[in-house]
Design an enzyme around this catalytic site. Structure first.
Site, PDB file in Angstrom:
ATOM      1  N   GLU A   1      43.523  32.400  44.719  1.00 53.13           N
ATOM      2  CA  GLU A   1      44.857  31.817  44.895  1.00 53.13           C
ATOM      3  C   GLU A   1      45.419  32.037  46.293  1.00 53.13           C
ATOM      4  O   GLU A   1      46.640  32.064  46.494  1.00 53.13           O
ATOM      5  CB  GLU A   1      45.822  32.345  43.836  1.00 53.13           C
ATOM      6  CG  GLU A   1      45.427  31.969  42.417  1.00 53.13           C
ATOM      7  CD  GLU A   1      46.507  32.286  41.392  1.00 53.13           C
ATOM      8  OE1 GLU A   1      47.610  32.718  41.794  1.00 53.13           O
ATOM      9  OE2 GLU A   1      46.251  32.096  40.194  1.00 53.13           O
TER      10      GLU A   1
ATOM     11  N   GLU B   1      41.233  31.407  35.216  1.00 52.17           N
ATOM     12  CA  GLU B   1      42.406  32.040  34.601  1.00 52.17           C
ATOM     13  C   GLU B   1      43.178  31.009  33.803  1.00 52.17           C
ATOM     14  O   GLU B   1      43.427  29.899  34.289  1.00 52.17           O
ATOM     15  CB  GLU B   1      43.365  32.637  35.646  1.00 52.17           C
ATOM     16  CG  GLU B   1      42.949  33.942  36.261  1.00 52.17           C
ATOM     17  CD  GLU B   1      44.036  34.499  37.177  1.00 52.17           C
ATOM     18  OE1 GLU B   1      45.237  34.330  36.835  1.00 52.17           O
ATOM     19  OE2 GLU B   1      43.695  35.073  38.213  1.00 52.17           O
TER      20      GLU B   1
END
Length: 438
Positions: free
Chosen positions: A124, A235
């Site tokens: 991320e 995720e």
């Protein structure tokens, strides 16, 4: 007949086996903590074969560049690994990640490499420097050019080692993957790791009833820019407790609904995924699926569970026919990141009826099933693996007959005598035998 078919397919199952697991943070963890969690995940009631771990760093907590204890714990518990190197840092700090990676290769060799399914450079990092990430105060991120450089450095490190053949990629959110300014990162990846949480999509209509749609819409948008690269879900999850987020309500019931709609559908499609998270007692919001090894909700996938996508990325058609009738079913699709990749066809005919199924596909992992009793005809063709069966076995009455044909680069034919010839290179199946089920 069924036993012989399963034996035939067994050789392909290992190569095509789906990876399922959880994310594991490094903070405060040592060997005993990792080993205990890996064992708990593998034995978690209802969660079948969750034996993989996604890591965020190669460095053991509290050290500068010592190999993370999760490696030894994974070897001892036979847990597969999606390695992670933390990339939201300058070169001198990232060098510590590279040092730990080199040390792991030298220290553990093939025992370690055999468990690695991939290597993620960063997590991320692009999201954290995006307008949304900055607005959320997400912390330090990384620019696309530096990520590309770091990916190249990892490739150089593993070249000529036991990890040389492992895919190298990057993990981020769907909205940054679809941002054209990050296209160079995608082009330098072997896979894309997708982090996607409808719970946090407050700008969208995000109650639990729409969460599955939001998830797979995001997945499909990333697929459109992935250039055929595999998309692994690294995720996702829904909290059992925590604040209301837009229209999303955190609760045990909603977490179970999301598991059924998303996790079970990912399992159904054969997409590799690492859920967030095994346990996080005390966190707010809390995404943990268990407490002291006990599931907080039902993790077994219901027969009718899962998300039905409106996307054209996969198509499956089933046609059933009663006795003394005929049935024909055809379907086509192209889904690059699923076991349903190419064409799926099913035709079922009753005793004394005629059933015909035909299928053709160029994808590697397509699935086609035709089942008929008397007078069955089944045919399949594909540039990957084609399989056809026919005969009076698998529950058919005496005197019934069937025919089967198969063409393609790797074709397998099974006739009345259940003779199997050929080799598996992909997965296109046509079965012309009664009472056969995959």
């Amino acid at each position: 007949m069924k036993a012989s078919l399963l034996a035939l397919l067994g050789g392909a199952s290992a190569a095509l086996a789906q990876v399922r697991g959880f994310n594991y943070a490094s903070q405060g963890q040592d060997y005993n903590g990792f080993a205990s969690q890996f064992k708990t995940a593998a034995a978690l009631a209802g969660a079948d074969d969750f034996t993989s771990a996604r890591l965020y760093t190669m460095i053991q907590d509290g050290t500068t560049d010592t190999v993370i204890d999760a490696i030894q714990a994974a070897i001892d518990t036979k847990t597969t690994l999606l390695l992670g190197l933390w990339a939201s840092s300058p070169q001198d700090t990232f060098n510590n990640e590279l040092t730990a990676l080199k040390s792991a290769i030298q220290q553990y060799g093939s025992a370690f490499a055999d468990l690695v399914v991939g290597i993620s450079v960063g997590s991320e990092d692009l999201y954290r420097i995006s307008p949304i990430g900055i607005a959320q105060g997400s912390g330090v991120g990384q620019t696309p050019d530096v990520l590309v450089d770091y990916i190249g450095q990892v490739r150089d490190i593993i070249k000529g080692t036991a990890l040389a053949s492992k895919p190298v990629g990057h993990v981020d959110t769907w909205n940054v993957f679809t941002n054209s300014s990050n296209a160079e990162v995608i082009s330098n990846c072997d896979f894309l790791g997708l982090d996607e949480y409808p719970y946090y999509q407050t700008a969208d209509d995000n109650p639990i009833g729409n969460a599955g749609d939001l998830f797979f819409e995001a997945y499909d948008k990333v697929a459109n820019v992935a250039g055929g690269r595999p998309i692994w879900v690294t995720e996702s999850g829904w909290p059992t407790s925590g604040p209301v987020s837009g229209e999303a309500v955190a609760s045990v019931d909603n977490a179970e609904t999301y598991w059924q709609d998303v996790a079970c559908e990912l399992e159904h499609r054969g997409i590799d995924f690492w859920w967030y998270i095994l346990a996080d007692a005390g966190a707010t919001p809390s995404f943990g699926v268990s407490n002291n090894g006990v599931p907080l909700y039902n993790l077994a996938c219901n027969a009718t569970s899962g998300h039905t996508s409106n996307s054209t990325s996969s198509t499956s058609t089933t046609s059933s026919a009663a006795a003394n009738s005929s049935s024909t079913a055809t379907a086509s699709g192209s889904q690059t990141s699923s076991t349903l990749n190419g064409t799926a066809t099913s035709a079922i005919g009753g005793s004394g009826s005629s059933g015909t199924a035909t299928a053709a596909g160029s994808a590697i992992t397509s699935t086609v099933v035709a089942t008929a009793s008397a007078g069955s005809t089944a045919s399949a063709s594909g540039t990957g693996f084609s399989f056809a069966t026919g005969g009076s076995s698998g529950g058919s009455s005496a005197g019934e007959s069937g025919t089967a044909t198969s063409t393609g680069a790797n074709a397998v034919y099974t006739g009345a005598a259940s003779k199997v010839e050929g080799s598996i290179a992909g997965l296109v199946i046509v079965a012309g035998v009664a009472a056969f089920a995959l």
